[in-house]
Enzyme design. Structure first.
Site, PDB file in Angstrom:
ATOM      1  N   ILE A 198       1.004  -0.891   0.165  1.00  0.00           N
ATOM      2  CA  ILE A 198       0.153   0.050   0.380  1.00  0.00           C
ATOM      3  C   ILE A 198       0.455   1.787  -0.406  1.00  0.00           C
ATOM      4  O   ILE A 198       2.079   1.204   0.759  1.00  0.00           O
ATOM      5  CB  ILE A 198      -1.066   0.701   0.961  1.00  0.00           C
ATOM      6  CG1 ILE A 198      -0.626   0.458   2.486  1.00  0.00           C
ATOM      7  CG2 ILE A 198      -1.995  -1.008   0.937  1.00  0.00           C
ATOM      8  CD1 ILE A 198      -1.229  -0.099   4.048  1.00  0.00           C
ATOM      9  N   THR A 211       1.160   4.010   0.972  1.00  0.00           N
ATOM     10  CA  THR A 211       0.876   4.471   2.932  1.00  0.00           C
ATOM     11  C   THR A 211       2.631   3.753   3.770  1.00  0.00           C
ATOM     12  O   THR A 211       2.521   4.771   5.613  1.00  0.00           O
ATOM     13  CB  THR A 211       0.438   5.076   3.316  1.00  0.00           C
ATOM     14  OG1 THR A 211      -0.714   4.450   3.788  1.00  0.00           O
ATOM     15  CG2 THR A 211      -0.780   6.021   2.579  1.00  0.00           C
ATOM     16  N   CYS A 212       2.554   2.685   3.245  1.00  0.00           N
ATOM     17  CA  CYS A 212       3.489   1.707   4.615  1.00  0.00           C
ATOM     18  C   CYS A 212       4.698   2.244   3.735  1.00  0.00           C
ATOM     19  O   CYS A 212       5.600   2.485   2.866  1.00  0.00           O
ATOM     20  CB  CYS A 212       3.783   0.496   3.789  1.00  0.00           C
ATOM     21  SG  CYS A 212       4.643  -0.766   4.685  1.00  0.00           S
ATOM     22  N   ASP A 213       5.644   2.475   5.201  1.00  0.00           N
ATOM     23  CA  ASP A 213       6.942   2.814   5.575  1.00  0.00           C
ATOM     24  C   ASP A 213       7.820   2.325   4.592  1.00  0.00           C
ATOM     25  O   ASP A 213       8.644   2.775   3.540  1.00  0.00           O
ATOM     26  CB  ASP A 213       7.528   2.957   6.112  1.00  0.00           C
ATOM     27  CG  ASP A 213       6.329   5.304   6.829  1.00  0.00           C
ATOM     28  OD1 ASP A 213       6.040   5.514   5.637  1.00  0.00           O
ATOM     29  OD2 ASP A 213       6.716   5.083   8.112  1.00  0.00           O
ATOM     30  N   ARG A 232       7.046   2.254   1.190  1.00  0.00           N
ATOM     31  CA  ARG A 232       8.404   2.915   0.350  1.00  0.00           C
ATOM     32  C   ARG A 232       9.742   2.817  -0.142  1.00  0.00           C
ATOM     33  O   ARG A 232      10.108   3.265  -0.711  1.00  0.00           O
ATOM     34  CB  ARG A 232       7.850   4.722   0.887  1.00  0.00           C
ATOM     35  CG  ARG A 232       6.323   4.837   0.165  1.00  0.00           C
ATOM     36  CD  ARG A 232       6.064   6.008   0.611  1.00  0.00           C
ATOM     37  NE  ARG A 232       6.156   6.092   2.446  1.00  0.00           N
ATOM     38  CZ  ARG A 232       4.691   6.639   3.051  1.00  0.00           C
ATOM     39  NH1 ARG A 232       3.990   7.885   2.465  1.00  0.00           N
ATOM     40  NH2 ARG A 232       5.313   6.764   4.160  1.00  0.00           N
TER      41      ARG A 232
END
Length: 108
Positions: A6, A8-10, A13
């Site tokens: 997803i 928004t997952c650090d 990223r």
């Protein structure tokens, strides 16, 4: 190479940024916007078993005890964000998470 996760997952990223900096072509697949198909869930569950379900996540903690008792395939179908992230796939090779072992596989 496909990175399933997803946006928004650090960890997703970080993995994507590292792989792209290493010159890898990474296709990102948002499992919220484009949930896993039944065949993809089956393949991932065959590869990772119940480790594919992130039982430390907020999504897991918000589930009722009855919902938690469902089969992993049904849980992922109903709640795609329960998947531990990222899942990286290139052909038949797959890794779960972005630990040192996964980094060694993809970065050599």
């Amino acid at each position: 190479m496909i990175l399933f996760g997803i946006p928004t997952c650090d960890t997703c990223r970080k993995a994507r940024k590292t792989l792209e900096a290493a010159g890898k072509m990474v296709e990102f697949r948002d499992v919220r916007a484009a949930p896993l198909t039944g065949a993809e869930r089956a393949t991932f569950l065959d590869s990772f078993g119940e480790a594919l379900i992130n039982k430390r996540s907020t999504s897991w903690r918000q589930l009722s005890e009855d919902a938690r008792a469902a089969a992993p395939d049904a849980l992922l179908a109903a709640h795609p964000t329960l998947m531990k992230r990222p899942v990286l796939q290139d052909g038949e090779q797959r890794t779960l998470g972005w630990d040192k072992a996964a980094q060694a596989v993809w970065l050599g």
